[in-house]
Scaffold this motif. Structure first.
Motif, PDB file in Angstrom:
ATOM      1  N   LYS A  95       0.831  -1.212   0.000  1.00 21.43           N
ATOM      2  CA  LYS A  95       0.000   0.000   0.000  1.00 21.43           C
ATOM      3  C   LYS A  95       0.863   1.258   0.000  1.00 21.43           C
ATOM      4  CE  LYS A  95      -3.892   2.202   2.312  1.00 21.43           C
ATOM      5  NZ  LYS A  95      -4.823   2.154   3.444  1.00 21.43           N
ATOM      6  N   ARG A  96       1.876   1.281   0.841  1.00 17.36           N
ATOM      7  CA  ARG A  96       2.746   2.460   0.906  1.00 17.36           C
ATOM      8  C   ARG A  96       3.504   2.652  -0.401  1.00 17.36           C
ATOM      9  NH1 ARG A  96       5.310   3.085   6.896  1.00 17.36           N
ATOM     10  NH2 ARG A  96       3.358   2.911   8.024  1.00 17.36           N
ATOM     11  N   TRP A  97       3.959   1.561  -1.001  1.00 13.70           N
ATOM     12  CA  TRP A  97       4.661   1.646  -2.277  1.00 13.70           C
ATOM     13  C   TRP A  97       3.735   2.213  -3.349  1.00 13.70           C
ATOM     14  CZ3 TRP A  97       4.232  -0.362  -7.193  1.00 13.70           C
ATOM     15  CH2 TRP A  97       5.357  -0.227  -8.012  1.00 13.70           C
ATOM     16  N   LEU A  98       2.501   1.727  -3.397  1.00 14.11           N
ATOM     17  CA  LEU A  98       1.537   2.215  -4.382  1.00 14.11           C
ATOM     18  C   LEU A  98       1.248   3.697  -4.183  1.00 14.11           C
ATOM     19  CD1 LEU A  98      -0.965  -0.786  -4.482  1.00 14.11           C
ATOM     20  CD2 LEU A  98       0.547  -0.036  -6.334  1.00 14.11           C
ATOM     21  N   ILE A  99       1.099   4.126  -2.938  1.00  8.96           N
ATOM     22  CA  ILE A  99       0.844   5.547  -2.658  1.00  8.96           C
ATOM     23  C   ILE A  99       2.026   6.393  -3.116  1.00  8.96           C
ATOM     24  CG2 ILE A  99       0.617   7.245  -0.793  1.00  8.96           C
ATOM     25  CD1 ILE A  99      -1.180   5.181   0.645  1.00  8.96           C
ATOM     26  N   ARG A 100       3.236   5.966  -2.808  1.00  8.85           N
ATOM     27  CA  ARG A 100       4.422   6.718  -3.196  1.00  8.85           C
ATOM     28  C   ARG A 100       4.533   6.814  -4.718  1.00  8.85           C
ATOM     29  NH1 ARG A 100       6.727  10.661  -1.190  1.00  8.85           N
ATOM     30  NH2 ARG A 100       6.709  11.374  -3.287  1.00  8.85           N
ATOM     31  N   VAL A 101       4.304   5.701  -5.418  1.00 11.13           N
ATOM     32  CA  VAL A 101       4.380   5.705  -6.875  1.00 11.13           C
ATOM     33  C   VAL A 101       3.269   6.584  -7.450  1.00 11.13           C
ATOM     34  CG1 VAL A 101       4.175   4.274  -8.954  1.00 11.13           C
ATOM     35  CG2 VAL A 101       5.540   3.473  -7.028  1.00 11.13           C
ATOM     36  N   ALA A 102       2.064   6.518  -6.893  1.00  6.75           N
ATOM     37  CA  ALA A 102       0.953   7.348  -7.363  1.00  6.75           C
ATOM     38  C   ALA A 102       1.271   8.836  -7.186  1.00  6.75           C
ATOM     39  CB  ALA A 102      -0.335   6.982  -6.630  1.00  6.75           C
ATOM     40  N   ILE A 103       1.884   9.190  -6.077  1.00 11.44           N
ATOM     41  CA  ILE A 103       2.270  10.586  -5.850  1.00 11.44           C
ATOM     42  C   ILE A 103       3.301  11.021  -6.889  1.00 11.44           C
ATOM     43  CG2 ILE A 103       3.534  12.115  -4.273  1.00 11.44           C
ATOM     44  CD1 ILE A 103       2.133  10.573  -1.963  1.00 11.44           C
ATOM     45  N   ASN A 104       4.301  10.193  -7.111  1.00  8.55           N
ATOM     46  CA  ASN A 104       5.338  10.538  -8.100  1.00  8.55           C
ATOM     47  C   ASN A 104       4.761  10.631  -9.508  1.00  8.55           C
ATOM     48  OD1 ASN A 104       7.289  10.627  -6.113  1.00  8.55           O
ATOM     49  ND2 ASN A 104       7.984   8.538  -6.460  1.00  8.55           N
ATOM     50  N   GLU A 105       3.919   9.681  -9.875  1.00  5.62           N
ATOM     51  CA  GLU A 105       3.294   9.716 -11.197  1.00  5.62           C
ATOM     52  C   GLU A 105       2.396  10.948 -11.355  1.00  5.62           C
ATOM     53  OE1 GLU A 105       3.507   7.707 -14.027  1.00  5.62           O
ATOM     54  OE2 GLU A 105       5.258   6.892 -13.009  1.00  5.62           O
ATOM     55  N   SER A 106       1.691  11.300 -10.306  1.00  4.32           N
ATOM     56  CA  SER A 106       0.820  12.483 -10.346  1.00  4.32           C
ATOM     57  C   SER A 106       1.633  13.750 -10.537  1.00  4.32           C
ATOM     58  CB  SER A 106       0.002  12.582  -9.054  1.00  4.32           C
ATOM     59  OG  SER A 106      -0.833  11.480  -8.906  1.00  4.32           O
ATOM     60  N   GLU A 111      -6.291   7.293   6.995  1.00  5.79           N
ATOM     61  CA  GLU A 111      -6.074   7.059   8.427  1.00  5.79           C
ATOM     62  C   GLU A 111      -4.635   6.670   8.767  1.00  5.79           C
ATOM     63  OE1 GLU A 111      -9.117   4.305   9.639  1.00  5.79           O
ATOM     64  OE2 GLU A 111     -10.693   5.790   9.338  1.00  5.79           O
ATOM     65  N   TYR A 112      -3.684   7.343   8.123  1.00  8.91           N
ATOM     66  CA  TYR A 112      -2.286   7.157   8.480  1.00  8.91           C
ATOM     67  C   TYR A 112      -1.943   8.105   9.617  1.00  8.91           C
ATOM     68  CZ  TYR A 112      -0.989   4.203   4.532  1.00  8.91           C
ATOM     69  OH  TYR A 112      -0.873   3.166   3.646  1.00  8.91           O
ATOM     70  N   SER A 113      -0.997   7.702  10.466  1.00  5.07           N
ATOM     71  CA  SER A 113      -0.528   8.581  11.536  1.00  5.07           C
ATOM     72  C   SER A 113       0.448   9.597  10.941  1.00  5.07           C
ATOM     73  CB  SER A 113       0.174   7.759  12.611  1.00  5.07           C
ATOM     74  OG  SER A 113       1.396   7.236  12.110  1.00  5.07           O
ATOM     75  N   VAL A 114       0.774  10.607  11.725  1.00  2.88           N
ATOM     76  CA  VAL A 114       1.723  11.625  11.281  1.00  2.88           C
ATOM     77  C   VAL A 114       3.072  10.976  10.966  1.00  2.88           C
ATOM     78  CG1 VAL A 114       3.019  13.668  12.040  1.00  2.88           C
ATOM     79  CG2 VAL A 114       0.572  13.503  12.508  1.00  2.88           C
ATOM     80  N   LYS A 115       3.480  10.040  11.796  1.00  5.84           N
ATOM     81  CA  LYS A 115       4.754   9.348  11.578  1.00  5.84           C
ATOM     82  C   LYS A 115       4.734   8.561  10.267  1.00  5.84           C
ATOM     83  CE  LYS A 115       8.019   6.180  13.652  1.00  5.84           C
ATOM     84  NZ  LYS A 115       8.377   5.353  14.775  1.00  5.84           N
ATOM     85  N   GLU A 116       3.649   7.870   9.993  1.00  3.22           N
ATOM     86  CA  GLU A 116       3.544   7.093   8.761  1.00  3.22           C
ATOM     87  C   GLU A 116       3.525   7.993   7.528  1.00  3.22           C
ATOM     88  OE1 GLU A 116       1.057   3.201  10.359  1.00  3.22           O
ATOM     89  OE2 GLU A 116      -0.028   5.063   9.927  1.00  3.22           O
ATOM     90  N   ILE A 117       2.812   9.107   7.609  1.00  7.29           N
ATOM     91  CA  ILE A 117       2.779  10.064   6.498  1.00  7.29           C
ATOM     92  C   ILE A 117       4.178  10.621   6.255  1.00  7.29           C
ATOM     93  CG2 ILE A 117       1.862  12.271   5.682  1.00  7.29           C
ATOM     94  CD1 ILE A 117      -0.658  11.653   7.365  1.00  7.29           C
ATOM     95  N   SER A 118       4.885  10.891   7.336  1.00  2.85           N
ATOM     96  CA  SER A 118       6.253  11.382   7.249  1.00  2.85           C
ATOM     97  C   SER A 118       7.142  10.400   6.493  1.00  2.85           C
ATOM     98  CB  SER A 118       6.799  11.616   8.659  1.00  2.85           C
ATOM     99  OG  SER A 118       8.168  11.853   8.637  1.00  2.85           O
ATOM    100  N   GLU A 119       6.975   9.115   6.772  1.00  7.24           N
ATOM    101  CA  GLU A 119       7.771   8.088   6.097  1.00  7.24           C
ATOM    102  C   GLU A 119       7.375   7.962   4.623  1.00  7.24           C
ATOM    103  OE1 GLU A 119       7.045   4.622   8.466  1.00  7.24           O
ATOM    104  OE2 GLU A 119       8.227   5.379  10.144  1.00  7.24           O
ATOM    105  N   LEU A 127       5.971  10.274   2.610  1.00  5.03           N
ATOM    106  CA  LEU A 127       6.302  11.465   1.827  1.00  5.03           C
ATOM    107  C   LEU A 127       7.760  11.914   1.965  1.00  5.03           C
ATOM    108  CD1 LEU A 127       3.104  13.632   2.490  1.00  5.03           C
ATOM    109  CD2 LEU A 127       3.588  12.126   0.545  1.00  5.03           C
ATOM    110  N   ASN A 128       8.506  11.247   2.861  1.00  8.71           N
ATOM    111  CA  ASN A 128       9.904  11.627   3.133  1.00  8.71           C
ATOM    112  C   ASN A 128      10.013  13.083   3.581  1.00  8.71           C
ATOM    113  OD1 ASN A 128      10.874   9.050   2.396  1.00  8.71           O
ATOM    114  ND2 ASN A 128      10.834   9.647   0.241  1.00  8.71           N
ATOM    115  N   ILE A 129       9.145  13.444   4.522  1.00  7.83           N
ATOM    116  CA  ILE A 129       9.108  14.797   5.088  1.00  7.83           C
ATOM    117  C   ILE A 129       9.141  14.649   6.603  1.00  7.83           C
ATOM    118  CG2 ILE A 129       7.740  16.909   5.283  1.00  7.83           C
ATOM    119  CD1 ILE A 129       6.419  16.200   2.643  1.00  7.83           C
ATOM    120  N   LYS A 130       9.704  15.626   7.299  1.00  4.97           N
ATOM    121  CA  LYS A 130       9.778  15.573   8.758  1.00  4.97           C
ATOM    122  C   LYS A 130       8.372  15.556   9.376  1.00  4.97           C
ATOM    123  CE  LYS A 130      14.082  18.166   9.053  1.00  4.97           C
ATOM    124  NZ  LYS A 130      14.691  19.406   9.537  1.00  4.97           N
ATOM    125  N   GLU A 131       8.261  14.899  10.527  1.00  7.85           N
ATOM    126  CA  GLU A 131       6.980  14.816  11.225  1.00  7.85           C
ATOM    127  C   GLU A 131       6.457  16.196  11.606  1.00  7.85           C
ATOM    128  OE1 GLU A 131       6.533  11.939  14.430  1.00  7.85           O
ATOM    129  OE2 GLU A 131       8.144  10.741  13.533  1.00  7.85           O
TER     130      GLU A 131
END
Length: 162
Positions: free
Chosen positions: A56-67, A123-131, A133-137
């Motif tokens: 799921k996380r891989w798909l989200i990351r790829v979808a963000i990059n493709e977008s 429903e991701y936590s702030v920590k999970e979103i940080s991981e 998107l590769n952005i600080k919490e």
């Protein structure tokens, strides 16, 4: 990749990938292209995944990059839509307040929209979103706080005063 496993992944995650893509592109057809490209990359991927959450996380990351690639492409910047004033997404809501809230979220800037979507809808936590998107919490927390303030100023109604 096993075709049966691939079909299960597509069935389970296609809606999530579409929502992420639509948040970036704000266009149903571009979002559908992003979904197609994302699942094509999944099909071409040679490495395995550790678990369902990793997929799921891989798909989200790829979808963000493709977008991002779709929205910043030369072709995309030069086209003009036939009817830019009408939203082409077909979302239904239980009540008007949810629809109004969704419209307010879609008016946010890209960096706020994706964080709000991942936090409230996926429903991701702030920590999970940080991981993901590769952005600080702290940056995620700040964006959520600013997004809430912007949404509150956009959405005015009796239910906010309660």
């Amino acid at each position: 990749m096993d075709i049966q496993l691939y079909n299960q992944i597509v069935t389970k995650h296609a809606n999530t990938v579409f929502k992420i893509a639509y948040n970036y592109c704000k266009n149903k057809y571009d979002a559908e292209d992003v979904v197609q490209n994302t699942f094509l990359k999944l099909l071409q991927r040679k490495d395995g995944f550790t678990d369902e959450e990793h997929i799921k996380r891989w798909l989200i990351r790829v979808a963000i990059n493709e977008s991002k690639n779709m929205c910043t492409s030369f072709w995309h910047k030069r086209i003009v839509s036939w009817d830019e004033s009408v939203s082409d997404a077909e979302f239904s809501f239980e009540n008007d307040e949810e629809s109004e809230l969704y419209d307010a979220v879609m008016k946010l800037g890209e960096k706020y929209r994706i964080v709000v979507h991942l936090y409230y809808y996926e429903e991701y936590s702030v920590k999970e979103i940080s991981e993901i998107l590769n952005i600080k919490e702290t940056t995620i927390q700040t964006r959520l706080m600013r997004a809430r303030a912007k949404i509150k100023s956009m959405v005015k109604g009796d239910w906010l005063d309660e």
